[in-house]
Design an enzyme around this catalytic site. Structure first.
Site, PDB file in Angstrom:
ATOM      1  N   TYR A 141       0.852  -1.205   0.000  1.00  0.00           N
ATOM      2  CA  TYR A 141       0.000   0.000   0.000  1.00  0.00           C
ATOM      3  C   TYR A 141       0.885   1.252   0.000  1.00  0.00           C
ATOM      4  O   TYR A 141       0.753   2.124  -0.861  1.00  0.00           O
ATOM      5  CB  TYR A 141      -0.939  -0.032   1.213  1.00  0.00           C
ATOM      6  CG  TYR A 141      -1.741   1.238   1.402  1.00  0.00           C
ATOM      7  CD1 TYR A 141      -2.624   1.692   0.426  1.00  0.00           C
ATOM      8  CD2 TYR A 141      -1.625   1.997   2.579  1.00  0.00           C
ATOM      9  CE1 TYR A 141      -3.365   2.853   0.604  1.00  0.00           C
ATOM     10  CE2 TYR A 141      -2.360   3.152   2.767  1.00  0.00           C
ATOM     11  CZ  TYR A 141      -3.229   3.580   1.771  1.00  0.00           C
ATOM     12  OH  TYR A 141      -3.964   4.736   1.957  1.00  0.00           O
ATOM     13  N   LYS A 145       1.229   3.859  -3.130  1.00  0.00           N
ATOM     14  CA  LYS A 145       0.760   5.239  -2.952  1.00  0.00           C
ATOM     15  C   LYS A 145       1.924   6.199  -3.236  1.00  0.00           C
ATOM     16  O   LYS A 145       1.735   7.254  -3.847  1.00  0.00           O
ATOM     17  CB  LYS A 145       0.234   5.475  -1.529  1.00  0.00           C
ATOM     18  CG  LYS A 145      -1.066   4.763  -1.185  1.00  0.00           C
ATOM     19  CD  LYS A 145      -2.251   5.160  -2.025  1.00  0.00           C
ATOM     20  CE  LYS A 145      -2.864   6.484  -1.649  1.00  0.00           C
ATOM     21  NZ  LYS A 145      -4.131   6.729  -2.438  1.00  0.00           N
TER      22      LYS A 145
HETATM   23  N1  LIG Z   1      -9.858   6.394   5.078  1.00  0.00           N
HETATM   24  C1  LIG Z   1      -8.688   6.746   5.588  1.00  0.00           C
HETATM   25  O1  LIG Z   1      -8.491   6.754   6.812  1.00  0.00           O
HETATM   26  C2  LIG Z   1      -7.550   7.142   4.646  1.00  0.00           C
HETATM   27  C3  LIG Z   1      -6.347   7.567   5.225  1.00  0.00           C
HETATM   28  C4  LIG Z   1      -5.307   7.925   4.384  1.00  0.00           C
HETATM   29  C5  LIG Z   1      -5.466   7.894   2.999  1.00  0.00           C
HETATM   30  N2  LIG Z   1      -6.636   7.475   2.467  1.00  0.00           N
HETATM   31  C6  LIG Z   1      -6.738   7.457   0.996  1.00  0.00           C
HETATM   32  O2  LIG Z   1      -7.988   7.991   0.642  1.00  0.00           O
HETATM   33  C7  LIG Z   1      -8.458   7.365  -0.531  1.00  0.00           C
HETATM   34  C8  LIG Z   1      -9.893   6.905  -0.323  1.00  0.00           C
HETATM   35  O3  LIG Z   1      -9.931   6.060   0.794  1.00  0.00           O
HETATM   36  P1  LIG Z   1     -11.317   5.582   1.405  1.00  0.00           P
HETATM   37  O4  LIG Z   1     -11.131   5.395   2.855  1.00  0.00           O
HETATM   38  O5  LIG Z   1     -12.403   6.454   0.899  1.00  0.00           O
HETATM   39  O6  LIG Z   1     -11.401   4.140   0.741  1.00  0.00           O
HETATM   40  P2  LIG Z   1     -12.688   3.398   0.178  1.00  0.00           P
HETATM   41  O7  LIG Z   1     -12.269   1.987  -0.010  1.00  0.00           O
HETATM   42  O8  LIG Z   1     -13.865   3.713   1.022  1.00  0.00           O
HETATM   43  O9  LIG Z   1     -12.889   4.097  -1.234  1.00  0.00           O
HETATM   44  C9  LIG Z   1     -12.090   3.802  -2.356  1.00  0.00           C
HETATM   45  C10 LIG Z   1     -13.011   3.750  -3.560  1.00  0.00           C
HETATM   46  O10 LIG Z   1     -12.204   3.491  -4.716  1.00  0.00           O
HETATM   47  C11 LIG Z   1     -12.926   2.610  -5.554  1.00  0.00           C
HETATM   48  N3  LIG Z   1     -12.013   1.866  -6.405  1.00  0.00           N
HETATM   49  C12 LIG Z   1     -11.022   1.033  -6.017  1.00  0.00           C
HETATM   50  N4  LIG Z   1     -10.446   0.484  -7.089  1.00  0.00           N
HETATM   51  C13 LIG Z   1     -11.074   0.987  -8.179  1.00  0.00           C
HETATM   52  C14 LIG Z   1     -10.934   0.789  -9.568  1.00  0.00           C
HETATM   53  N5  LIG Z   1     -10.038  -0.070 -10.082  1.00  0.00           N
HETATM   54  N6  LIG Z   1     -11.748   1.476 -10.398  1.00  0.00           N
HETATM   55  C15 LIG Z   1     -12.694   2.315  -9.918  1.00  0.00           C
HETATM   56  N7  LIG Z   1     -12.878   2.533  -8.607  1.00  0.00           N
HETATM   57  C16 LIG Z   1     -12.078   1.883  -7.743  1.00  0.00           C
HETATM   58  C17 LIG Z   1     -13.650   1.666  -4.588  1.00  0.00           C
HETATM   59  O11 LIG Z   1     -14.745   1.029  -5.215  1.00  0.00           O
HETATM   60  C18 LIG Z   1     -14.043   2.615  -3.472  1.00  0.00           C
HETATM   61  O12 LIG Z   1     -15.345   3.126  -3.636  1.00  0.00           O
HETATM   62  C19 LIG Z   1      -7.502   6.233  -0.862  1.00  0.00           C
HETATM   63  O13 LIG Z   1      -6.684   6.657  -1.919  1.00  0.00           O
HETATM   64  C20 LIG Z   1      -6.687   6.061   0.406  1.00  0.00           C
HETATM   65  O14 LIG Z   1      -5.370   5.696   0.088  1.00  0.00           O
HETATM   66  C21 LIG Z   1      -7.697   7.100   3.250  1.00  0.00           C
END
Ligand SMILES: NC(=O)c1ccc[n+]([C@@H]2O[C@H](COP(=O)([O-])OP(=O)(O)OC[C@H]3O[C@@H](n4cnc5c(N)ncnc54)[C@H](O)[C@@H]3O)[C@@H](O)[C@H]2O)c1
Length: 287
Positions: A141, A145
């Site tokens: 991951y 990223k």
């Molecule tokens: N939630 C947290 O605490 C957190 C912390 C740091 C960084 N992030 C970053 O924030 C971003 C969103 O995280 P989140 O918590 O909303 O995750 P999440 O899993 O809720 O949302 C990710 C979305 O991306 C979509 N997705 C994944 N692969 C795909 C593909 N091949 N084509 C189309 N859609 C696709 C999924 O269907 C999902 O709806 C990510 O990039 C993650 O690295 C999140």
């Protein structure tokens, strides 16, 4: 970018972060096209990002792209590493190429404080995590990223690009969330506000920016944060210590890192508002 009828594409629009950003941008008057492989109230185009033919038309006329879609920390060890590379890196490359070809002016990439990886492990004091700390990825991951960040930063030129390294904003039990909100967590409302500033703000932000906090610490607190945070919290923020006591939540016995958002404050005007005090007030209202 002017406030009038901006067309913004948000990837990952069915997810936790993407859906919140899509709704906030809409509330700010933007016309938002949400792309996700999952249908949802915020998904306008159901498409897998690995298939550009299925989504590239969504970029037509877009002024900005917010790219949140990714495989995420909970998928590590569950999904093959190759899928992480395809989605987190390969699809980001395709999205950057298509955005640049479509004349997109701002590209905002949702990255993660997780990219600091092994650098988050303290030695004898809490790590003061500014963007100058060198990233040392721990897993696929972090690795993917960070590789995506490199692509995003290299694409700066015809369009402005920025990577927002957001802290943890998962829904968690209140006691855990409250502890995290002291040094490594952030409220989803502050995350969406940072993205809004990056898309609509008067200055085109660039580079990487930590998005976390607010936390009440100073750099000279690092030793005490590591060894006796409870005493420091009680002295610096007695209302927070009292609130933990009232809720029956244990104060942390050691704090290993503090994410520093000073650069985002300077560059974006980021002012996080939903810290531990706000969280405790919400818990009191809910209770
Ligand atoms: N939630 C947290 O605490 C957190 C912390 C740091 C960084 N992030 C970053 O924030 C971003 C969103 O995280 P989140 O918590 O909303 O995750 P999440 O899993 O809720 O949302 C990710 C979305 O991306 C979509 N997705 C994944 N692969 C795909 C593909 N091949 N084509 C189309 N859609 C696709 C999924 O269907 C999902 O709806 C990510 O990039 C993650 O690295 C999140």
């Amino acid at each position: 970018m002017s406030q009038q009828s901006r067309h913004v594409v948000v990837t990952g629009a069915a997810g936790l972060v993407g859906s919140a950003i899509a709704r906030t941008l809409r509330a700010a008057g933007c016309s938002v096209v949400g792309v996700d492989r999952l249908p949802s109230p915020d998904t306008s185009v159901v498409a897998d990002l690995r298939d550009p033919a299925a989504w590239s038309r969504a970029l037509s006329g877009a002024e900005a792209v917010v790219h949140t879609a990714a495989l995420h920390a909970p998928h590590v060890g569950v999904r093959p590493d190759e899928e992480f590379r395809e989605i987190n890196v390969g699809a980001t490359r395709d999205l950057l190429d298509a955005s640049s070809a479509a004349g997109v002016r701002r590209f905002v990439y949702t990255s993660s404080t997780s990219v600091y990886g092994y650098a988050l492990e303290p030695v004898d004091e809490a790590v003061w995590v500014t963007e100058d700390v060198a990233c040392r990825p721990r897993d696929i991951y972090d690795e993917t990223k960070l590789a995506a960040e490199d692509l995003v930063l290299s694409a700066a030129g015809a369009m402005s690009t920025v990577c927002l390294r957001i802290a943890r904003c998962f829904p968690e039990p209140p006691a855990v969330q409250a502890r995290h909100r002291l040094y490594r967590g952030v409220d989803i409302a502050d995350v969406t506000e940072a993205h809004l500033l990056a898309v609509l703000g008067p200055h085109e932000a660039a580079g990487v920016l930590n998005i976390a906090g607010p936390y009440p610490w100073r750099v000279e607190d690092r030793g005490q944060l590591r060894h006796d945070p409870a005493a420091l919290i009680t002295r610096r923020a007695p209302e927070v210590a009292a609130g933990f006591g009232r809720h029956g939540w244990a104060l942390p016995t050691s704090i290993d890192r503090v994410y520093v958002s000073a650069r985002a404050r300077a560059v974006l005007g980021y002012r996080p508002r939903h810290g531990v005090t706000a969280l405790m007030a919400e818990a009191r209202t809910a209770g």
